[in-house]
Design an enzyme around this catalytic site. Structure first.
Site, PDB file in Angstrom:
ATOM      1  N   TYR A 253      -3.959  42.753 -22.282  1.00  0.00           N
ATOM      2  CA  TYR A 253      -3.454  41.557 -21.600  1.00  0.00           C
ATOM      3  C   TYR A 253      -4.438  40.405 -21.767  1.00  0.00           C
ATOM      4  O   TYR A 253      -4.051  39.281 -22.111  1.00  0.00           O
ATOM      5  CB  TYR A 253      -3.247  41.880 -20.110  1.00  0.00           C
ATOM      6  CG  TYR A 253      -2.704  40.735 -19.288  1.00  0.00           C
ATOM      7  CD1 TYR A 253      -1.336  40.565 -19.115  1.00  0.00           C
ATOM      8  CD2 TYR A 253      -3.570  39.826 -18.669  1.00  0.00           C
ATOM      9  CE1 TYR A 253      -0.835  39.526 -18.344  1.00  0.00           C
ATOM     10  CE2 TYR A 253      -3.081  38.783 -17.902  1.00  0.00           C
ATOM     11  CZ  TYR A 253      -1.717  38.637 -17.741  1.00  0.00           C
ATOM     12  OH  TYR A 253      -1.234  37.593 -16.980  1.00  0.00           O
TER      13      TYR A 253
ATOM     14  N   SER B  15       0.110  45.799  -7.013  1.00  0.00           N
ATOM     15  CA  SER B  15      -1.172  45.222  -6.570  1.00  0.00           C
ATOM     16  C   SER B  15      -0.955  43.868  -5.893  1.00  0.00           C
ATOM     17  O   SER B  15      -1.571  43.584  -4.870  1.00  0.00           O
ATOM     18  CB  SER B  15      -2.168  45.117  -7.726  1.00  0.00           C
ATOM     19  OG  SER B  15      -1.678  44.310  -8.754  1.00  0.00           O
TER      20      SER B  15
ATOM     21  N   ASP C 168       2.968  36.893 -10.059  1.00  0.00           N
ATOM     22  CA  ASP C 168       3.286  38.048  -9.219  1.00  0.00           C
ATOM     23  C   ASP C 168       3.016  37.744  -7.745  1.00  0.00           C
ATOM     24  O   ASP C 168       3.805  38.085  -6.866  1.00  0.00           O
ATOM     25  CB  ASP C 168       2.449  39.265  -9.642  1.00  0.00           C
ATOM     26  CG  ASP C 168       2.620  39.591 -11.114  1.00  0.00           C
ATOM     27  OD1 ASP C 168       3.610  39.143 -11.710  1.00  0.00           O
ATOM     28  OD2 ASP C 168       1.743  40.286 -11.653  1.00  0.00           O
TER      29      ASP C 168
ATOM     30  N   THR D 240       4.121  33.392 -19.517  1.00  0.00           N
ATOM     31  CA  THR D 240       4.124  31.927 -19.493  1.00  0.00           C
ATOM     32  C   THR D 240       3.257  31.404 -18.357  1.00  0.00           C
ATOM     33  O   THR D 240       2.831  30.250 -18.390  1.00  0.00           O
ATOM     34  CB  THR D 240       5.564  31.415 -19.273  1.00  0.00           C
ATOM     35  OG1 THR D 240       6.149  32.205 -18.228  1.00  0.00           O
ATOM     36  CG2 THR D 240       6.402  31.555 -20.529  1.00  0.00           C
TER      37      THR D 240
ATOM     38  N   GLU E 238       8.134  35.331 -19.267  1.00  0.00           N
ATOM     39  CA  GLU E 238       7.063  36.333 -19.320  1.00  0.00           C
ATOM     40  C   GLU E 238       5.887  35.805 -20.126  1.00  0.00           C
ATOM     41  O   GLU E 238       6.079  35.203 -21.204  1.00  0.00           O
ATOM     42  CB  GLU E 238       7.629  37.596 -19.975  1.00  0.00           C
ATOM     43  CG  GLU E 238       7.180  38.879 -19.346  1.00  0.00           C
ATOM     44  CD  GLU E 238       7.685  39.063 -17.918  1.00  0.00           C
ATOM     45  OE1 GLU E 238       6.974  38.681 -16.971  1.00  0.00           O
ATOM     46  OE2 GLU E 238       8.799  39.596 -17.770  1.00  0.00           O
TER      47      GLU E 238
ATOM     48  N   ALA F  90       4.196  50.684 -12.655  1.00  0.00           N
ATOM     49  CA  ALA F  90       5.562  50.547 -13.162  1.00  0.00           C
ATOM     50  C   ALA F  90       5.889  49.104 -13.533  1.00  0.00           C
ATOM     51  O   ALA F  90       7.025  48.772 -13.840  1.00  0.00           O
ATOM     52  CB  ALA F  90       6.559  51.059 -12.123  1.00  0.00           C
TER      53      ALA F  90
HETATM   54  C1  GLA Z   1       1.571  40.450 -15.308  1.00  0.00           C
HETATM   55  C2  GLA Z   1       0.634  39.381 -14.737  1.00  0.00           C
HETATM   56  C3  GLA Z   1       1.374  38.084 -14.506  1.00  0.00           C
HETATM   57  C4  GLA Z   1       2.147  37.656 -15.759  1.00  0.00           C
HETATM   58  C5  GLA Z   1       2.960  38.819 -16.312  1.00  0.00           C
HETATM   59  C6  GLA Z   1       3.605  38.490 -17.624  1.00  0.00           C
HETATM   60  O1  GLA Z   1       2.544  40.793 -14.376  1.00  0.00           O
HETATM   61  O2  GLA Z   1       0.077  39.835 -13.528  1.00  0.00           O
HETATM   62  O3  GLA Z   1       0.476  37.087 -14.096  1.00  0.00           O
HETATM   63  O4  GLA Z   1       1.286  37.115 -16.724  1.00  0.00           O
HETATM   64  O5  GLA Z   1       2.167  39.979 -16.494  1.00  0.00           O
HETATM   65  O6  GLA Z   1       4.570  37.517 -17.453  1.00  0.00           O
END
Ligand code: GLA
Length: 377
Positions: A219, A123, A167, A30, A28, A118
């Site tokens: 973020y 997206s 993602d 990373t 996460e 969630a």
């Molecule tokens: C979100 C972001 C991803 C990633 C995660 C954390 O989902 O969209 O790119 O950085 O957070 O691992």
């Protein structure tokens, strides 16, 4: 989907495409540090029915909310111009055109089973479904990973969310019964067997219902902090730091950046351990890795919340092998790995604990590793 498309757009769709949401097993925060991640696609997915238009218009409709059709001109798409859900599909068309692909307009109808807010990448699912639809409609013949990177570009450059590529790569490239071992620097990925059910286990997703929003600045601040630490250490990215380098890095960095760096470095190492266990068929051995990952996100990266911590603690008290928050943080979902016969008692215990704490009832979604984006009709 076919009927709804006809009702909304007054003509037949040319095809229907699907792209899944994801949960990340480990790795996460990373991805934007050039590191490693290990997501799976989940069965919840977004469908897009589509047909080309010759007049350069992009007409978007969603079954969620049943709002009016969003009507845009593809040659007028500019970042920031669309602020609703339409920014994701419009952003994909913008990103394709920015990259020089000769794509025009389309009618789209969207429906989804991926809950929004969630932490399950609704997206990315939407972006990837649209990217795959355009790839076929306009005969672009781009590979899945390239479509994923265009989808990420849409999110960064058009929707204004500075996310990494995990993602979108998960939604585009995952396969059934496997986790996707991503190396975000090399731009490569490998399928690693992941089928807990075959070993009598289950992966449960608990949606805490605490809405997370990556656009709210927290973020971006974490990402900036990591990039600043790398710069101060003279590195291209935190990926270049190993666990043995941590004491020296701690001497060189301002104190508030040290825990961020420690999380990223130890998290990359956890991905490597998790992959080794899965390759050896040892699914239950992920348990301690998930637990350590959660502690690191809670105490070092500081992006958990009381609700997520309560799910993790309750699940572990009731016999889970491991549990951790997954995704960007500040709410969203928790994954729980447990023997199949523990899932029911864990679900009941978590729901009871939430009620006692005065939190709204969490949603339980049992998941398996599902397949990535594809044409379904
Ligand atoms: C979100 C972001 C991803 C990633 C995660 C954390 O989902 O969209 O790119 O950085 O957070 O691992």
């Amino acid at each position: 989907m076919k009927e709804a498309f006809r009702r909304v757009h007054g003509a037949d769709a040319e095809g229907i495409w699907a792209a899944p949401g994801r949960v990340n097993l480990i790795g996460e925060h990373t991805d934007y540090n050039d590191g490693f991640a290990l997501p799976i696609a989940i069965p919840q997915h977004t469908l897009v029915a589509a047909r080309r238009r010759q007049d350069g218009r992009l007409r978007l409709h969603s079954a969620q909310g049943e709002g009016p059709v969003i009507d845009l001109r593809v040659d007028g798409l500019t970042p920031g111009a669309v602020t609703t859900w339409g920014a994701y599909p419009a952003g994909v068309v913008w990103a394709l055109r920015e990259a020089g692909h000769p794509v025009g307009g389309a009618d789209l109808h969207v429906d989804s089973t991926v809950p929004t807010g969630a932490g399950l990448s609704s997206s990315a699912a939407l972006e990837c479904a649209v990217a795959f639809a355009y790839n076929d409609l306009y005969d672009l013949r781009l590979p899945a990973a390239a479509l994923a990177l265009l989808a990420q570009r849409a999110e960064n450059g058009f929707a204004g969310v500075p996310c990494g590529a995990m993602d979108q790569l998960a939604s585009a490239c995952c396969t059934e019964a496997a986790a996707l071992h991503l190396d975000l620097r090399a731009g490569s990925h490998e399928q690693v067997p992941f089928d807990p059910r075959a070993q009598g286990m289950s992966l449960l997703v608990v949606d805490t219902r605490v809405k997370h929003d990556l656009g709210d600045g927290a973020y971006a601040a974490l990402r900036t902090g990591c990039e600043r630490a790398a710069r101060l250490l003279g590195l291209a990215a935190l990926r270049d730091l190993g666990p043995v380098d941590l004491p020296r890095a701690a001497e060189l960095l301002p104190p508030h950046l040290v825990p961020l760096v420690r999380h990223v470095v130890t998290e990359n190492a956890r991905v490597a351990r998790a992959v080794a266990h899965l390759r050896a068929g040892q699914v239950a051995a992920l348990g301690p890795i998930l637990r350590d990952g959660h502690t690191s996100l809670r105490d070092d990266f500081r992006i958990s919340c009381a609700e997520s911590d309560l799910v993790v603690d309750t699940a572990l008290e009731h016999g889970a092998h491991g549990a951790r928050m997954t995704g960007g943080g500040f709410g969203g979902s928790v994954i729980v790995l447990a023997e199949e016969d523990r899932v029911e008692p864990i679900s009941v215990a978590v729901t009871t604990a939430f009620r006692a704490a005065g939190y709204q009832a969490p949603h339980m979604l049992p998941v398996s590793a599902a397949s990535g984006a594809r044409r379904v009709w």
